[in-house]
Design a protein around this motif. Sequence first.
Motif, PDB file in Angstrom:
ATOM      1  N   LEU A 229      27.106 105.491 110.938  1.00 54.35           N
ATOM      2  CA  LEU A 229      27.582 106.645 111.555  1.00 54.35           C
ATOM      3  C   LEU A 229      28.053 105.813 112.989  1.00 54.35           C
ATOM      4  O   LEU A 229      29.011 106.671 113.566  1.00 54.35           O
ATOM      5  CB  LEU A 229      26.561 107.766 111.918  1.00 54.35           C
ATOM      6  CG  LEU A 229      26.314 108.553 110.737  1.00 54.35           C
ATOM      7  CD1 LEU A 229      25.357 109.831 111.225  1.00 54.35           C
ATOM      8  CD2 LEU A 229      27.422 108.987 109.883  1.00 54.35           C
ATOM      9  N   SER A 230      27.511 104.658 113.237  1.00 55.61           N
ATOM     10  CA  SER A 230      28.089 104.169 114.565  1.00 55.61           C
ATOM     11  C   SER A 230      29.674 103.628 114.614  1.00 55.61           C
ATOM     12  O   SER A 230      30.265 103.496 115.679  1.00 55.61           O
ATOM     13  CB  SER A 230      27.402 102.806 114.783  1.00 55.61           C
ATOM     14  OG  SER A 230      27.544 102.219 113.893  1.00 55.61           O
ATOM     15  N   ILE A 231      30.160 103.646 113.403  1.00 55.27           N
ATOM     16  CA  ILE A 231      31.858 103.471 113.358  1.00 55.27           C
ATOM     17  C   ILE A 231      32.432 104.630 113.937  1.00 55.27           C
ATOM     18  O   ILE A 231      33.685 104.439 114.081  1.00 55.27           O
ATOM     19  CB  ILE A 231      31.973 102.909 112.074  1.00 55.27           C
ATOM     20  CG1 ILE A 231      31.754 104.263 111.023  1.00 55.27           C
ATOM     21  CG2 ILE A 231      31.380 101.915 111.437  1.00 55.27           C
ATOM     22  CD1 ILE A 231      32.486 104.130 109.297  1.00 55.27           C
TER      23      ILE A 231
ATOM     24  N   VAL B 182      17.321 106.996 115.739  1.00 56.70           N
ATOM     25  CA  VAL B 182      18.774 107.483 115.445  1.00 56.70           C
ATOM     26  C   VAL B 182      19.474 108.375 116.553  1.00 56.70           C
ATOM     27  O   VAL B 182      20.520 108.091 116.796  1.00 56.70           O
ATOM     28  CB  VAL B 182      18.725 108.259 113.902  1.00 56.70           C
ATOM     29  CG1 VAL B 182      20.176 108.525 113.907  1.00 56.70           C
ATOM     30  CG2 VAL B 182      18.157 107.372 112.986  1.00 56.70           C
ATOM     31  N   GLU B 183      18.415 109.085 117.316  1.00 62.59           N
ATOM     32  CA  GLU B 183      18.796 109.774 118.274  1.00 62.59           C
ATOM     33  C   GLU B 183      19.333 109.025 119.617  1.00 62.59           C
ATOM     34  O   GLU B 183      20.346 109.061 119.975  1.00 62.59           O
ATOM     35  CB  GLU B 183      17.888 110.942 118.731  1.00 62.59           C
ATOM     36  CG  GLU B 183      17.899 112.019 117.665  1.00 62.59           C
ATOM     37  CD  GLU B 183      16.778 112.955 117.952  1.00 62.59           C
ATOM     38  OE1 GLU B 183      16.595 114.303 117.331  1.00 62.59           O
ATOM     39  OE2 GLU B 183      15.937 112.563 118.972  1.00 62.59           O
ATOM     40  N   GLY B 184      18.259 108.072 119.824  1.00 60.32           N
ATOM     41  CA  GLY B 184      18.506 106.943 120.836  1.00 60.32           C
ATOM     42  C   GLY B 184      19.755 106.223 120.704  1.00 60.32           C
ATOM     43  O   GLY B 184      20.342 105.929 121.485  1.00 60.32           O
ATOM     44  N   LYS B 185      20.172 105.944 119.402  1.00 64.81           N
ATOM     45  CA  LYS B 185      21.463 105.015 119.242  1.00 64.81           C
ATOM     46  C   LYS B 185      22.508 105.702 118.878  1.00 64.81           C
ATOM     47  O   LYS B 185      23.467 105.447 119.784  1.00 64.81           O
ATOM     48  CB  LYS B 185      20.970 104.412 117.797  1.00 64.81           C
ATOM     49  CG  LYS B 185      22.117 103.671 117.344  1.00 64.81           C
ATOM     50  CD  LYS B 185      22.334 102.314 118.132  1.00 64.81           C
ATOM     51  CE  LYS B 185      23.526 101.316 117.403  1.00 64.81           C
ATOM     52  NZ  LYS B 185      23.769 100.022 118.307  1.00 64.81           N
TER      53      LYS B 185
ATOM     54  N   SER C 228      18.822 116.312 116.031  1.00 65.65           N
ATOM     55  CA  SER C 228      18.262 116.210 114.740  1.00 65.65           C
ATOM     56  C   SER C 228      17.651 117.756 114.514  1.00 65.65           C
ATOM     57  O   SER C 228      17.160 118.189 115.233  1.00 65.65           O
ATOM     58  CB  SER C 228      17.158 115.213 114.815  1.00 65.65           C
ATOM     59  OG  SER C 228      17.507 113.888 114.839  1.00 65.65           O
ATOM     60  N   TYR C 229      17.959 118.115 113.155  1.00 64.45           N
ATOM     61  CA  TYR C 229      17.490 119.423 112.702  1.00 64.45           C
ATOM     62  C   TYR C 229      16.663 118.999 111.362  1.00 64.45           C
ATOM     63  O   TYR C 229      17.027 118.085 110.467  1.00 64.45           O
ATOM     64  CB  TYR C 229      18.400 120.316 112.450  1.00 64.45           C
ATOM     65  CG  TYR C 229      19.040 120.608 113.764  1.00 64.45           C
ATOM     66  CD1 TYR C 229      18.526 121.629 114.585  1.00 64.45           C
ATOM     67  CD2 TYR C 229      20.358 120.200 114.116  1.00 64.45           C
ATOM     68  CE1 TYR C 229      19.299 122.042 115.930  1.00 64.45           C
ATOM     69  CE2 TYR C 229      20.817 120.511 115.400  1.00 64.45           C
ATOM     70  CZ  TYR C 229      20.393 121.475 116.148  1.00 64.45           C
ATOM     71  OH  TYR C 229      21.048 121.716 117.391  1.00 64.45           O
TER      72      TYR C 229
END
Length: 277
Positions: A170-172, A195-198, A203-204
Amino acid sequence: MSRLYYPHPAQSYYEQRMRERAKRIKLKSIETQQYVVDKLKLGWTPEIIAGRIKLDESYPSLSHEAIYQYIYKENPSLIIYLPRQHKKRRKKYTARKTHTVWGSRTSILERPSDINDRSSYGHWESDSIESSDKKCALNVLLERVSRLTHITKLTSKKAIITSNAICKQLSIYPPDFCLSITYDNGTENTAFKKVEGKLKNKSYFCEPYHSWEKGAVEQVNSLIRRYYPKRTNFHNVTQHQLKIVEQSLNDRPRKCLGFKTPNEVYNELGGALPVRI
């Protein structure tokens, strides 16, 4: 003088006409038959074929029922290309409306309405498909509006491995195309804070034992299982092979998208797909 009516010959004539009607060819042109056969072999369902063909003026419109009748009555060798040989509808359940204490996790019951009704894009669902050896697995990501899908091979279901795969995929994308991810309560998702930090996303989590609340990615999992059935050992599957399956799914027309493909919808939303360097 009135004509006499004989019921028995009339009934026989009626039954003969009904038998002849059942024998009528369902797909009349060779070109239409070949179109249907080619798309079935690509993994398209009769409903997708019927919906997509309406967008192509080169062929006459037809119903998915006509395709099913053509397969079962005139060309049963095509049954192997259907997702199911017996029609069986899955019972649908409504989401539980009770509140559950999640601690540091946010329940799907608190997810905003614009995510639930798909009125905004950039919201993903994540799920795992386990290998037959119980060691490696697949991570599957799906964007809720476009149904764009990414598949990553995992060397294990450890949380750190899963979170790294999600961040890499997802970073792309630009930040506004990765606003939230919905997970189930599997232990592989416990590193969601990383993941949230990156990605700076929200998130749910589904209610306990309610993984069907992220039904879009569950449905894509069933399509992936057509390529890799249960008891498949993903240790023997390469990332390149998964990329081919991923591309096939993203080029597959979807009824929920008006028979457009996920790639087509994504390109309408945000332009050309990003290219990984």
